[in-house]
Design an enzyme around this catalytic site. Structure first.
Site, PDB file in Angstrom:
ATOM      1  CG  ASP A 223      -2.046   0.773   1.354  1.00 23.18           C
ATOM      2  OD1 ASP A 223      -2.908   0.942  -0.223  1.00 23.18           O
ATOM      3  OD2 ASP A 223      -2.680   0.980   2.249  1.00 23.18           O
TER       4      ASP A 223
HETATM    5  C1  FPP Z   1      -1.746  -0.306  -3.897  1.00 23.74           C
HETATM    6  O1  FPP Z   1      -1.137   1.013  -3.574  1.00 23.74           O
HETATM    7  C2  FPP Z   1      -1.262  -1.007  -5.519  1.00 23.74           C
HETATM    8  C3  FPP Z   1      -1.490  -1.699  -5.712  1.00 23.74           C
HETATM    9  C4  FPP Z   1      -3.032  -0.938  -6.325  1.00 23.74           C
HETATM   10  C5  FPP Z   1      -0.874  -2.103  -7.483  1.00 23.74           C
HETATM   11  C6  FPP Z   1       0.992  -2.322  -6.728  1.00 23.74           C
HETATM   12  C7  FPP Z   1       1.996  -2.693  -8.679  1.00 23.74           C
HETATM   13  C8  FPP Z   1       3.198  -3.015  -8.177  1.00 23.74           C
HETATM   14  C9  FPP Z   1       3.716  -2.325  -7.623  1.00 23.74           C
HETATM   15  C10 FPP Z   1       2.893  -3.401 -10.324  1.00 23.74           C
HETATM   16  C11 FPP Z   1       2.947  -5.043  -9.384  1.00 23.74           C
HETATM   17  C12 FPP Z   1       3.814  -5.426 -11.220  1.00 23.74           C
HETATM   18  C13 FPP Z   1       3.705  -7.054 -11.001  1.00 23.74           C
HETATM   19  C14 FPP Z   1       4.149  -7.874 -11.831  1.00 23.74           C
HETATM   20  C15 FPP Z   1       3.536  -8.102  -9.725  1.00 23.74           C
HETATM   21  P1  FPP Z   1      -2.069   2.036  -4.207  1.00 23.74           P
HETATM   22  O2  FPP Z   1      -2.119   2.460  -5.420  1.00 23.74           O
HETATM   23  O3  FPP Z   1      -3.808   1.952  -3.935  1.00 23.74           O
HETATM   24  O4  FPP Z   1      -1.448   3.384  -3.576  1.00 23.74           O
HETATM   25  P2  FPP Z   1      -2.157   4.363  -2.626  1.00 23.74           P
HETATM   26  O5  FPP Z   1      -2.457   3.179  -1.764  1.00 23.74           O
HETATM   27  O6  FPP Z   1      -1.186   5.656  -1.981  1.00 23.74           O
HETATM   28  O7  FPP Z   1      -3.056   5.151  -2.879  1.00 23.74           O
END
Ligand code: FPP
Length: 281
Positions: free
Chosen positions: A34
């Site tokens: 997160d």
């Molecule tokens: C949550 O942070 C994370 C995600 C929705 C996606 C994370 C994906 C990656 C790091 C790439 C993974 C790739 C592979 C191939 C495994 P958020 O976007 O909700 O951020 P926030 O909590 O600040 O809103």
């Protein structure tokens, strides 16, 4: 070719892992990654940059986990609820995942270095075609790998996993009852509400995505959030839940070591609770 400094860091990590291994070591760590967008916002970067930095952090953390002998790592990459985000954001995250999965399958990638077996858990019908094809290819081409197991939850929620497992168990029972009926082993299909037609916990568990994988010893959600957000709800009853404050791209080696130490401190209590619960079953 690793530099002298990289070799030195590796040796230091090995010493630290050796000391850690005197205590109980986790076999399975699950991460809710997160804080990627907040990381980008804080630095006035484009949103996608946060997810790219998140992927780099993931690769470093996976290396450390594998170096210390953690056999299973599970990550929450994209929940079904995340599809409610702006379409362009959903699209860019899908594109990034496809790009990174394709990179992971290349010859000199970290997946080949450690012989990692890749699982993708979730409802793949919700993915766009290019990502679904990459996901299927990644599972197919690593299914015989004998090294650590990386399970990526994408288009996943626990409630969806449970609904899917119930549906599969019902199909399985229906097919079995049809077979028994057809071969004459049973006389009346509708009067056979016996042991064979009842769905047991074992039947249900066999159809969970996580079947064959031990429950996580530690579940870490970065950015200080304390919710599980529909992640591995059935599998985390006896996991050590941790919510360190760094945003995911800032989660580093020292945070991981600290997480292991906290797990070791809580381990006797969790073991006792798990033992008591098994005795009551
Ligand atoms: C949550 O942070 C994370 C995600 C929705 C996606 C994370 C994906 C990656 C790091 C790439 C993974 C790739 C592979 C191939 C495994 P958020 O976007 O909700 O951020 P926030 O909590 O600040 O809103």
């Amino acid at each position: 070719m690793p530099t002298f400094f990289e070799k030195l860091c590796y040796m230091v990590r090995r010493c630290i892992f050796y000391v850690l291994s005197i205590g109980p070591m986790p076999n399975h760590i699950a991460f809710i990654m997160d804080g990627n967008r907040r990381y980008a916002n804080k630095r006035s970067l484009e949103r996608g940059t946060g997810h790219r930095a998140g992927f780099s952090a993931l690769i470093s953390i996976l290396r450390y986990c594998y170096e210390m002998g953690v056999k299973y790592v599970t990550i929450y990459a994209f929940s079904i609820d995340n599809f409610r985000r702006k379409p362009e954001e959903v699209q860019s995250t899908m594109d990034l995942m496809k790009e990174k999965i394709d990179e992971l399958l290349k010859e000199q990638s970290f997946v080949n270095e450690y012989e990692v077996r890749l699982n993708f858990w979730g409802n793949h019908n919700l993915l766009n075609d290019p990502l679904r094809l990459s996901v299927e290819k990644a599972m197919r081409s690593t299914c015989h790998n004998t090294g650590p197991v990386l399970s990526v939850c994408v288009a996943y929620t626990s409630t969806d996993e449970i609904a899917h497992a119930i549906e599969m168990s019902c199909h399985e029972k229906r097919d079995l009852m049809k077979e028994l009926h057809a071969c004459g082993c049973k006389n009346d299909f509708f009067e056979e509400f016996d042991m064979q037609s009842v769905i047991s916990v074992a039947d249900f568990e066999r159809h969970l995505y996580t079947s064959g994988c031990p429950d996580p010893d530690i579940v870490i959600r970065t950015s200080g959030e304390t919710r599980l957000s529909n992640f591995l709800l059935l599998q985390s009853s006896f996991s050590h839940l941790q919510n360190p404050t760094p945003l995911w791209p800032d989660f580093s080696f020292s945070h991981l070591v600290w997480a292991i130490l906290k797990y070791q401190r809580g381990h006797p209590y969790l073991q006792e609770r798990s033992r008591r619960s098994k005795k009551m079953e």
